[in-house]
Design an enzyme around this catalytic site. Structure first.
Site: not given
Length: 287
Positions: A2-3, A104, A123, A166
DNA sequence: CCCACGACCTGTGGGC
DNA sequence: TGCCCACAGGTCGTGG
């Protein structure tokens, strides 16, 4: 998985099932994911009505009629499976290529319409909490977040301010959710390729034209990915051909060793490692 | 403050 | 075929 585009796709798929539904059951099958689940998780959810399903950055937000919001982050491998109550007929619903491993299945919700929504996460980098709705903006997960990349307050001027002074590589800053919220490794690589910016360039050294191209590329790649139903890697498959095919549109991600797809460019895509993560780049046209 | 790196946890795919 | 290592969409804490 997921993004931002994947989370948005999941939001759209789950909204018809969850928004407006009342939870008749909520079961945590283990006490923790990445973090412990909140105290009295089952009691605080059972009987609650879900008022909507929203997204902020990579978080799913389900405001309840009890003044709390269920917050879900999918981590790397979190996913939802919907079953029952005509789930397969609903627009935006999806199926898995293989049945997920029941070991899971960590959290199970059941709605008053008879739908079962199961959260799987091998995970366990995902996490959930119940947070007072009126304090969401002050919560440590949300307070630091930068603007939504598809929102009105994200543009080249924002990047210019966030990058000023930066020295870090531009890729690292785009992955920083405080700079802009929702990008991850894939879409950062893709946006930098589209903007022809080398991922190792110092962020603060980018000129106005590059920043404009970058802001535009980020918006474009995210919109296209959402349109395609996000990206489906590894074990997901599309259902009814409607979801998750943006992986076929990657221009650099995962293409190391292949010729650059930019017309007229003779470069070859390379894989390099930045901050311990893979970056894909065409050193020829990304400068 | 800024930045890089290791840790968290499990599964999978490639190379030998 | 089987084993082992490298790597995977994210974030957080630590230490230089």
């Amino acid at each position: 998985m997921p993004e931002l585009p994947e989370v948005e796709t999941i939001r759209r798929g789950l909204a018809p099932v969850l928004a407006g539904a009342r939870l008749v059951r909520a079961e945590a099958r283990r006490p923790d994911l990445r973090f412990p689940l909140p105290p009295d998780f089952r009691q605080r959810l059972t009987g609650a009505r879900i008022e909507g399903l929203e997204r902020r950055a990579k978080y799913l937000l389900a405001p309840l009629d009890r003044g709390e919001t269920l917050v879900v982050h999918l981590g790397m491998t979190g996913r939802f499976e919907v079953a029952g109550a005509n789930a397969a007929r609903r627009p935006g619903s999806f199926a898995l290529a293989q049945a997920p491993d029941p070991r899971h299945a960590h959290v199970v919700f059941e709605t008053d319409a008879g739908a079962t929504v199961t959260f799987y996460d091998p995970r366990r980098f995902g996490y959930m909490d119940l947070i007072a709705s009126d304090a969401l903006g002050d919560h440590p997960w949300f307070q630091p977040l930068g603007p939504e990349p598809l929102g009105a307050d994200f543009d080249a001027a924002h990047l210019k301010a966030a990058f000023a002074g930066r020295r870090a590589p531009v890729k690292a800053l785009l992955l920083d959710q405080r700079v802009v919220a929702g990008l991850g490794n894939i879409y950062v690589c893709e946006a930098l390729f589209r903007a022809r910016i080398h991922p190792e360039r110092a962020a603060g050294g980018l000129g106005a034209r590059k920043l404009s191209a970058l802001a535009e590329s980020i918006g474009a790649v995210l919109r296209e990915a959402i349109e395609a139903g996000g990206s489906t890697l590894r074990d997901y498959a599309t259902a009814e051909g409607t979801l998750g095919y943006f992986q076929h549109s990657f221009r650099v991600y995962g293409r190391d060793g292949e010729p650059c797809v930019r017309p007229g460019c003779a470069g070859v895509v390379a894989r390099l490692v930045q901050s311990g993560r893979s970056t894909f780049v065409c050193g020829q046209c990304q400068t």
